[in-house]
Design an enzyme around this catalytic site. Structure first.
Site, PDB file in Angstrom:
ATOM      1  N   GLY A  13       0.819  -1.218   0.000  1.00  0.00           N
ATOM      2  CA  GLY A  13       0.000   0.000   0.000  1.00  0.00           C
ATOM      3  C   GLY A  13       0.847   1.259   0.000  1.00  0.00           C
ATOM      4  N   CYS A 174      -2.237  11.148  10.801  1.00  0.00           N
ATOM      5  CA  CYS A 174      -1.288  12.022  10.086  1.00  0.00           C
ATOM      6  C   CYS A 174      -1.705  13.498  10.144  1.00  0.00           C
ATOM      7  CB  CYS A 174      -1.134  11.568   8.648  1.00  0.00           C
ATOM      8  SG  CYS A 174      -2.690  11.254   7.813  1.00  0.00           S
ATOM      9  N   GLN A 202      -5.571  18.582   3.639  1.00  0.00           N
ATOM     10  CA  GLN A 202      -4.878  17.300   3.648  1.00  0.00           C
ATOM     11  C   GLN A 202      -4.710  16.719   2.242  1.00  0.00           C
ATOM     12  OE1 GLN A 202      -6.871  16.359   7.977  1.00  0.00           O
ATOM     13  NE2 GLN A 202      -6.170  14.609   6.784  1.00  0.00           N
ATOM     14  N   GLY A 206      -3.070  10.853   1.620  1.00  0.00           N
ATOM     15  CA  GLY A 206      -3.561  10.469   2.941  1.00  0.00           C
ATOM     16  C   GLY A 206      -4.686   9.454   2.883  1.00  0.00           C
ATOM     17  N   HIS A 270       0.403  17.511   4.530  1.00  0.00           N
ATOM     18  CA  HIS A 270      -0.792  18.054   5.191  1.00  0.00           C
ATOM     19  C   HIS A 270      -0.455  19.415   5.803  1.00  0.00           C
ATOM     20  CE1 HIS A 270      -2.708  14.350   4.452  1.00  0.00           C
ATOM     21  NE2 HIS A 270      -2.797  13.836   5.670  1.00  0.00           N
TER      22      HIS A 270
HETATM   23  P1  NAP Z   1      -3.544   1.468   1.097  1.00  0.00           P
HETATM   24  O1  NAP Z   1      -2.684   2.197   0.135  1.00  0.00           O
HETATM   25  O2  NAP Z   1      -4.957   1.236   0.724  1.00  0.00           O
HETATM   26  O3  NAP Z   1      -2.844   0.048   1.442  1.00  0.00           O
HETATM   27  C1  NAP Z   1      -3.529  -0.927   2.195  1.00  0.00           C
HETATM   28  C2  NAP Z   1      -2.669  -2.163   2.447  1.00  0.00           C
HETATM   29  O4  NAP Z   1      -3.459  -3.091   3.207  1.00  0.00           O
HETATM   30  C3  NAP Z   1      -2.257  -2.892   1.165  1.00  0.00           C
HETATM   31  O5  NAP Z   1      -0.981  -3.469   1.357  1.00  0.00           O
HETATM   32  C4  NAP Z   1      -3.300  -3.991   1.054  1.00  0.00           C
HETATM   33  O6  NAP Z   1      -2.866  -5.145   0.334  1.00  0.00           O
HETATM   34  C5  NAP Z   1      -3.511  -4.346   2.507  1.00  0.00           C
HETATM   35  N1  NAP Z   1      -4.792  -4.997   2.706  1.00  0.00           N
HETATM   36  C6  NAP Z   1      -6.013  -4.573   2.280  1.00  0.00           C
HETATM   37  N2  NAP Z   1      -6.967  -5.468   2.609  1.00  0.00           N
HETATM   38  C7  NAP Z   1      -6.336  -6.476   3.271  1.00  0.00           C
HETATM   39  C8  NAP Z   1      -6.763  -7.708   3.823  1.00  0.00           C
HETATM   40  N3  NAP Z   1      -8.047  -8.095   3.810  1.00  0.00           N
HETATM   41  N4  NAP Z   1      -5.840  -8.508   4.412  1.00  0.00           N
HETATM   42  C9  NAP Z   1      -4.546  -8.138   4.461  1.00  0.00           C
HETATM   43  N5  NAP Z   1      -4.066  -6.993   3.904  1.00  0.00           N
HETATM   44  C10 NAP Z   1      -4.959  -6.175   3.328  1.00  0.00           C
HETATM   45  O7  NAP Z   1      -3.600   2.229   2.506  1.00  0.00           O
HETATM   46  P2  NAP Z   1      -2.499   3.220   3.166  1.00  0.00           P
HETATM   47  O8  NAP Z   1      -2.795   4.632   2.845  1.00  0.00           O
HETATM   48  O9  NAP Z   1      -1.148   2.653   2.906  1.00  0.00           O
HETATM   49  O10 NAP Z   1      -2.852   3.077   4.713  1.00  0.00           O
HETATM   50  C11 NAP Z   1      -2.454   1.953   5.489  1.00  0.00           C
HETATM   51  C12 NAP Z   1      -2.814   2.218   6.957  1.00  0.00           C
HETATM   52  O11 NAP Z   1      -2.074   3.371   7.416  1.00  0.00           O
HETATM   53  C13 NAP Z   1      -4.292   2.529   7.155  1.00  0.00           C
HETATM   54  O12 NAP Z   1      -4.704   1.955   8.370  1.00  0.00           O
HETATM   55  C14 NAP Z   1      -4.318   4.067   7.228  1.00  0.00           C
HETATM   56  O13 NAP Z   1      -5.395   4.546   7.974  1.00  0.00           O
HETATM   57  C15 NAP Z   1      -2.987   4.364   7.919  1.00  0.00           C
HETATM   58  N6  NAP Z   1      -2.389   5.680   7.628  1.00  0.00           N
HETATM   59  C16 NAP Z   1      -2.264   6.158   6.348  1.00  0.00           C
HETATM   60  C17 NAP Z   1      -1.641   7.391   6.134  1.00  0.00           C
HETATM   61  C18 NAP Z   1      -1.444   7.990   4.760  1.00  0.00           C
HETATM   62  O14 NAP Z   1      -0.937   9.130   4.679  1.00  0.00           O
HETATM   63  N7  NAP Z   1      -1.792   7.302   3.662  1.00  0.00           N
HETATM   64  C19 NAP Z   1      -1.165   8.122   7.213  1.00  0.00           C
HETATM   65  C20 NAP Z   1      -1.296   7.604   8.515  1.00  0.00           C
HETATM   66  C21 NAP Z   1      -1.901   6.389   8.698  1.00  0.00           C
HETATM   67  P3  NAP Z   1      -3.150  -5.351  -1.248  1.00  0.00           P
HETATM   68  O15 NAP Z   1      -2.227  -4.390  -1.950  1.00  0.00           O
HETATM   69  O16 NAP Z   1      -2.792  -6.758  -1.479  1.00  0.00           O
HETATM   70  O17 NAP Z   1      -4.581  -5.024  -1.478  1.00  0.00           O
END
Ligand code: NAP
Length: 378
Positions: A13, A174, A202, A206, A270
């Site tokens: 992700g 974040c 933001q 994010g 952000h």
């Molecule tokens: P993302 O791009 O949607 O990535 C999600 C990840 O979770 C991918 O590796 C995905 O795998 C995996 N996943 C999804 N469904 C799953 C399942 N059923 N079983 C196991 N793995 C699964 O999300 P992200 O933005 O990286 O965010 C990840 C976490 O960090 C979230 O909890 C988010 O709230 C938090 N966060 C994000 C940010 C930000 O700036 N983006 C900042 C702080 C916190 P596949 O690729 O195989 O689908």
């Protein structure tokens, strides 16, 4: 020194890819285990992220961090495991490939809660970016410069669960990174902050990948991010809280926070516009700038590899900080503040900016892990 082996859950992700990139040249940690959803399981890491590679590495390379391709050589060849299949992580741990994990999963809160607890129970410490455990009483929500002492909750958490080696710590949301450390620096100098109003702008990253539809973002602002305002208003109070003699973390009662959170068409970074009211003791604008410029904490004093030299950078130009110009400041780990001026309603106004996927997510998680290693927990 031999490196500590780490796993990244959700490695495919937005945040997971940032972990992999930032860790590619890390002096203490090395990624040897990657896991994601069953959709990615069984593929090589390079295959699993083909077509949705978030980082081209240019920002990382520019700052002397990460690899210039975004995938460290060996990680691209690792086979992605199913993060739900704990037995694979336990096998990797036995093989010396998974001493602890960064969790960057996007699943339901209940699923993440259960999974992170299962890893911890299996003796694999978890440093999580997910919100699932942020309000679990015995789980520390860490910003390494602000509340490093909250790691004191780890022995209490282990005792509560009967875990000997595993534990869970989390990163805050974040959106709060751009102002929580500046607030803390002022509070440390004895300036009470009674209340504040914050409006965030933001970045699209994010929301992860593919995130918000382009049709909603181009030529537009979305004045709503589900759950974000509640997190912005409450998480700083846990971070500013203190652990009492019974080992219970008591949230700070102040400041009272009112947040407006907006999604804007910016890729990374952000921004937060803050107006705040002090208690009876009020610093001058020059004093505020001095406190922020001079602020240093444990990560700086102990030279943690991911620590910015200055956690807060003050810009004097009338039109800074700006996401494109300031988000990469000091390895994208510094909070950049500017527009520091009196407020006509409260006492002080400023604009803060931090890189959401680095300082606000993977970089902040790595800094927490460096703190945990420094304190002997991993
Ligand atoms: P993302 O791009 O949607 O990535 C999600 C990840 O979770 C991918 O590796 C995905 O795998 C995996 N996943 C999804 N469904 C799953 C399942 N059923 N079983 C196991 N793995 C699964 O999300 P992200 O933005 O990286 O965010 C990840 C976490 O960090 C979230 O909890 C988010 O709230 C938090 N966060 C994000 C940010 C930000 O700036 N983006 C900042 C702080 C916190 P596949 O690729 O195989 O689908």
């Amino acid at each position: 020194m031999s490196k500590i082996s780490v796993g990244v859950l959700g490695a495919t992700g937005m945040v997971g890819q940032t972990y992999v990139s930032l860790l590619s040249n890390h002096p203490w940690f090395e990624v040897k285990y990657v896991a994601a959803s069953p959709r990615s399981a069984g593929k090589s890491y390079a295959q699993a992220i083909a077509g949705r590679q978030h980082l081209d590495g240019s920002a990382a390379a520019k700052n002397g961090i990460g690899s210039d391709t975004g995938i460290a050589g060996n990680v691209g060849k690792l086979i992605v495991e199913d993060a739900n299949d704990l037995s694979k992580a336990i096998d990797a741990q036995k093989a010396g490939c998974c001493d602890f994990v960064f969790s960057a999963l996007e699943m339901t809160k209940d699923q993440i809660k259960a999974l992170e607890e299962a890893y911890a129970a299996a003796g694999i410490p978890v440093v999580s970016n997910a919100s699932a455990h942020r309000w679990t009483a015995d789980v520390a929500m860490l910003i390494a410069e602000v509340n490093p002492h909250h790691t004191d909750l780890i022995p209490i958490q282990r005792k509560n669960h009967g875990w000997d080696k595993g534990f869970i710590v989390v990163k805050p949301n974040c959106s709060i990174q751009s102002y929580t450390t500046p607030l803390w620096a002022l509070m440390q100098k004895g300036y009470e902050i009674k209340r504040l109003v914050v409006s965030t702008m933001q970045a699209v990253s994010g929301a992860g990948y593919p995130g918000v539809p382009s049709w909603d973002m181009i030529d537009n602002i979305v004045p709503y991010i589900g759950g974000e305002e509640e997190k912005s208003e409450t998480e700083p109070l846990k971070i500013f809280g203190s652990i009492n003699q019974e080992g219970v973390l008591v949230n700070a009662a102040e400041p009272k926070i009112s947040a407006h959170c907006n999604r804007v068409p910016v890729s990374d970074g952000h921004t937060a516009c803050v107006s705040l009211e002090f208690g009876t003791k009020k610093p001058s604008i020059e004093e505020v700038k001095k406190i922020w410029t001079e602020f240093k904490a444990l990560p700086q004093e102990e030279h943690f590899p991911s620590a910015p030299q200055r956690p807060i950078i003050v810009r004097e130009e009338a039109d800074r900080p700006q996401p494109r110009k300031d988000r990469d400041a000091d390895k994208a780990m510094a909070v950049v503040v500017g527009r520091i001026r009196p407020c006509t309603v409260f006492d002080l106004r400023f604009t803060g900016l931090s890189h959401n996927t680095i300082r606000g997510a993977a970089g902040g998680g790595i800094l927490s892990a460096e703190l945990l290693k420094y304190k002997g927990f991993i």
